[in-house]
Enzyme design. Structure first.
Site, short mmCIF file in Angstrom:
data_model
loop_
_atom_site.label_atom_id
_atom_site.label_comp_id
_atom_site.label_asym_id
_atom_site.label_seq_id
_atom_site.Cartn_x
_atom_site.Cartn_y
_atom_site.Cartn_z
N CYS A 103 -3.21 6.62 2.73
CA CYS A 103 -2.17 7.02 1.94
C CYS A 103 -2.28 5.75 0.82
CB CYS A 103 -0.74 7.02 2.47
SG CYS A 103 0.27 7.89 1.52
N HIS A 104 -0.83 5.27 0.56
CA HIS A 104 -0.49 4.42 -0.49
C HIS A 104 -1.19 2.87 -0.18
CE1 HIS A 104 1.76 7.59 -2.10
NE2 HIS A 104 1.92 6.94 -3.28
#
Length: 192
Positions: free
Chosen positions: A118-119
């Site tokens: 993800c991030h």
């Protein structure tokens, strides 16, 4: 596996709940010792988590998650003691990338197994270790990946990509693929 094979996990407040809880528990299950750290915190301190879901809006929704109890002291970490690094997503990477010691830690694993989801790509980009590499991340992180010289892997949310010892995925629905690829990179022999 034995618990003397150690992995390091970076955390911060509002880390994505599933992206810290599931890999932590799964890696413990197969025999790794996983130390989870956060800048400014010690073993026994907590980080707050957030649950991100895909409910048909233009971006994910966010709800309060569980409190995750850290089990190692950030200031006492010696990266040489660890086989690999796990970087969960959520909002934590956005501000963790501003911490010079966090970036030093990420850079220390540039030639060792890293699992980022993800991030987490924001930390990889800020540490400058993805130039010329194929990297998946949450789609909103595509500019971070590309500006850091990486090639963004636009894959289904349930998939993961491995480039050398770097294993990345777009979000928590990719856990089965992401964790399986990370275990392979770690050299684990897990079968049922």
């Amino acid at each position: 596996m034995t618990d003397d094979v150690k992995l390091l996990m970076l955390a911060g407040d509002y880390v994505e709940d599933y992206e810290i809880m599931v890999p932590y528990q799964a890696l413990l299950m197969v025999g790794y010792k996983v130390d989870v750290i956060c800048p400014g915190k010690k073993a026994g301190d907590k980080v707050l988590t957030a649950i991100h879901d895909f409910e048909g809006a233009q971006t994910y929704s966010e709800k309060p998650g569980h409190a995750f109890v850290l089990n190692a002291d950030f200031d006492a970490i010696d990266t040489d003691e660890y086989l690999g690094l796990i970087i969960p997503g959520g909002r934590a990477p956005e501000y963790l990338r501003l911490n010079a010691r966090v970036l030093e830690i990420v850079k220390a694993f540039a030639d060792r197994p890293i699992a980022s989801i993800c991030h987490g790509a924001q930390l990889l980009a800020a540490a400058g270790i993805i130039k010329g590499r194929e990297v998946s991340a949450y789609p909103a992180c595509r500019p971070d990946v590309e500006l850091a010289g990486g090639t963004y892997a636009d894959i289904p949310v349930t998939e993961a990509v491995t480039d050398g010892e770097l294993v990345t995925a777009p979000a928590w629905p990719a856990h089965p693929a992401w964790l399986a690829q990370f275990l392979k990179v770690l050299g684990a022999n897990v079968s049922i």
